[in-house]
Motif scaffolding. Structure first.
Motif, PDB file in Angstrom:
ATOM      1  N   ILE A   1      -2.306  -1.064  -6.720  1.00 61.88           N
ATOM      2  CA  ILE A   1      -1.894  -0.498  -5.434  1.00 61.88           C
ATOM      3  C   ILE A   1      -0.541  -1.086  -5.036  1.00 61.88           C
ATOM      4  O   ILE A   1      -0.364  -2.305  -5.023  1.00 61.88           O
TER       5      ILE A   1
ATOM      6  N   VAL B   1      -1.784  -3.064   2.529  1.00 64.82           N
ATOM      7  CA  VAL B   1      -2.170  -1.823   1.857  1.00 64.82           C
ATOM      8  C   VAL B   1      -2.599  -0.747   2.846  1.00 64.82           C
ATOM      9  O   VAL B   1      -2.537   0.455   2.542  1.00 64.82           O
TER      10      VAL B   1
ATOM     11  N   SER C   1      -0.609  -6.415  -6.520  1.00 65.89           N
ATOM     12  CA  SER C   1      -0.362  -5.034  -6.948  1.00 65.89           C
ATOM     13  C   SER C   1      -0.718  -4.849  -8.411  1.00 65.89           C
ATOM     14  O   SER C   1      -1.313  -3.839  -8.791  1.00 65.89           O
TER      15      SER C   1
ATOM     16  N   PRO D   1       1.977  -1.457  -1.922  1.00 65.90           N
ATOM     17  CA  PRO D   1       2.058  -1.286  -0.465  1.00 65.90           C
ATOM     18  C   PRO D   1       3.280  -0.457  -0.062  1.00 65.90           C
ATOM     19  O   PRO D   1       4.291  -0.427  -0.780  1.00 65.90           O
TER      20      PRO D   1
ATOM     21  N   SER E   1       0.362   3.484   1.003  1.00 65.72           N
ATOM     22  CA  SER E   1       0.255   2.822  -0.300  1.00 65.72           C
ATOM     23  C   SER E   1       0.170   3.853  -1.425  1.00 65.72           C
ATOM     24  O   SER E   1      -0.303   4.977  -1.234  1.00 65.72           O
TER      25      SER E   1
END
Length: 415
Positions: free
Chosen positions: A365, A32, A360, A367, A388
């Motif tokens: 989030i 990330v 995720s 990457p 990210s």
């Protein structure tokens, strides 16, 4: 006769050893934050075939395993035992009182214990009359990791090994799902392991045109998925495992749920020994089968984790297959590849990328796809690049495609 509804399968534990180091936290933090675990290859006998690599440096297996385990196992088995230990502890499952006949293991690997085989070969070349180690066979055989894991936890159910190249651990996870859905087992430890840092394997990959032999001055940026200037894959090593259980059993014991394994599809290109079908025919079949088993339409997917190894032929074929499956919807679907950060872990790829997808979904989030400075003309239009991206996702597809035309696609769903 009415067809019974398949049992839901969920993930209750995850564990990994990656080029970033041991454990999920160091892996996720590196991803990330846009870090790269790729470096110049230090060993001269390897660097001629692979100038850069994503090796796991400074790992002392004796910090995690007994002397006997280390003595009797190849590196991929050691990596498997360490990653599986984290996954099992993370799951919180208590094996006391459980029926170990209903617990199993699936492992994906492309090659097995190649480092042990390489060492034995060198011994014979140097002294043809000298006996090799009596452990050579048990350490190098591809099912060594599954066997060691079965002994470690006492699991007496299926202990299966899938050697379907880069799709190996995607297949191991998908096939584990089927066993759970059919009611054959109550728990599966599923994943993969790979360590290809052997001269003969790297030389073979180089001759096949798969390995990047040049790139930017910054060697950490040589793995360039979807980038116009990509030159090939960067070899990595590691292991990743997931604890899979039925939804009912996991909820009954109060387990933490990372996500549901909703769909799985596999296929073969039936086209070439190493090259993918140029139009992505086999990849399309795998993705459509995964969607079908999940009961979803293409527009229900809100994020794709691509295989994208940074080989020109592979990236282009996958891009075309995504366009065929998702059509106009692809423009709104974020797509990434984490291989710019960790290289290609081959038989581990499907498992470690599945873990990335689950994290995720949990964190919101996505990457970045590192080093994709100039996406090629066929690349997915909504690539997550540079940094990210914060975005809530609920249904995620991840692809794994390998030599021999092997394809595996998994769909993860938020619970």
């Amino acid at each position: 006769m009415t067809k019974s509804k398949a049992k839901r399968v969920v993930v209750t534990g995850i564990g990994a050893v990656t080029p970033f180091g041991v454990g999920i936290p160091v892996f996720w933090d590196g991803l990330v934050n846009g870090q790269s675990a790729i470096k110049e290859t230090e060993e001269p006998e390897l660097s001629q075939w692979s100038p850069v690599s994503a090796e796991l440096k400074d790992l002392d297996p004796l910090q995690y395993l007994s002397k006997k385990q280390v003595r009797n196992t190849d590196r991929i088995t050691q990596l498997s035992l360490i990653a599986a230990q984290e996954a099992m502890e993370d799951s919180g499952v208590n094996l006391e009182g459980e029926d170990l006949r209903r617990m199993g293991i699936t492992v994906g690997t492309g090659y097995g214990g190649v480092q042990t085989l390489g060492e034995g070969t060198v011994q014979l070349v140097n002294n043809p009359k000298k006996r090799v180690s009596p452990r050579l066979l048990s350490k190098s055989i591809p099912n060594a990791a599954a066997s060691a894991l079965a002994m470690q936890y006492g699991f007496q159910g299926p202990a299966m090994t899938y050697t379907t190249a880069c799709a190996a651990s995607a297949n191991s996870i998908g096939e584990a799902m089927y066993m759970l859905q059919r009611g054959e087992v109550d728990l599966m430890l599923a994943g993969g392991a790979e360590s290809l840092f052997s001269p003969v394997i790297l030389a073979g990959l180089r001759s096949a045109g798969a390995i990047a032999m040049d790139g930017p001055e910054d060697k950490s940026a040589w793995s360039r998925p979807f980038d116009t200037n990509r030159k090939g894959m960067v070899a990595g090593e590691g292991a990743a495992f997931l604890v899979l259980e039925t939804y009912e059993k996991a909820v009954a014991r109060g387990a933490t749920l990372y996500g549901e394994l909703a769909g799985y599809g596999t296929s073969n290109d039936a086209y070439h020994e190493t090259a993918p079908h140029p139009n992505g025919d086999g990849a399309v079949i795998a993705m459509e089968r995964a969607l079908d088993t999940a009961g979803l339409q293409a527009h229900n997917i809100d994020y794709v984790n691509a295989h994208a190894t940074a080989t020109p032929a592979g990236d282009t074929a996958e891009s075309k297959s995504l366009q065929r499956v998702f059509g106009d919807d692809l423009a709104a679907i974020p797509v990434n590849s984490i291989k710019g950060a960790i290289g290609h872990l081959l038989g581990t790829a499907g498992a470690i990328e599945s873990i990335s997808c689950l994290l995720s979904m949990k964190s919101g989030i996505l990457p970045p796809t590192l080093n994709c400075d100039q996406p090629d003309s066929d690349a997915p239009p909504n690539l997550v690049r540079e940094r990210s991206k914060k975005q809530e996702v609920t249904s995620v597809l991840t692809n794994s495609f390998g030599f021999g035309g092997q394809n595996g696609s998994l769909i993860w769903r938020k619970v």
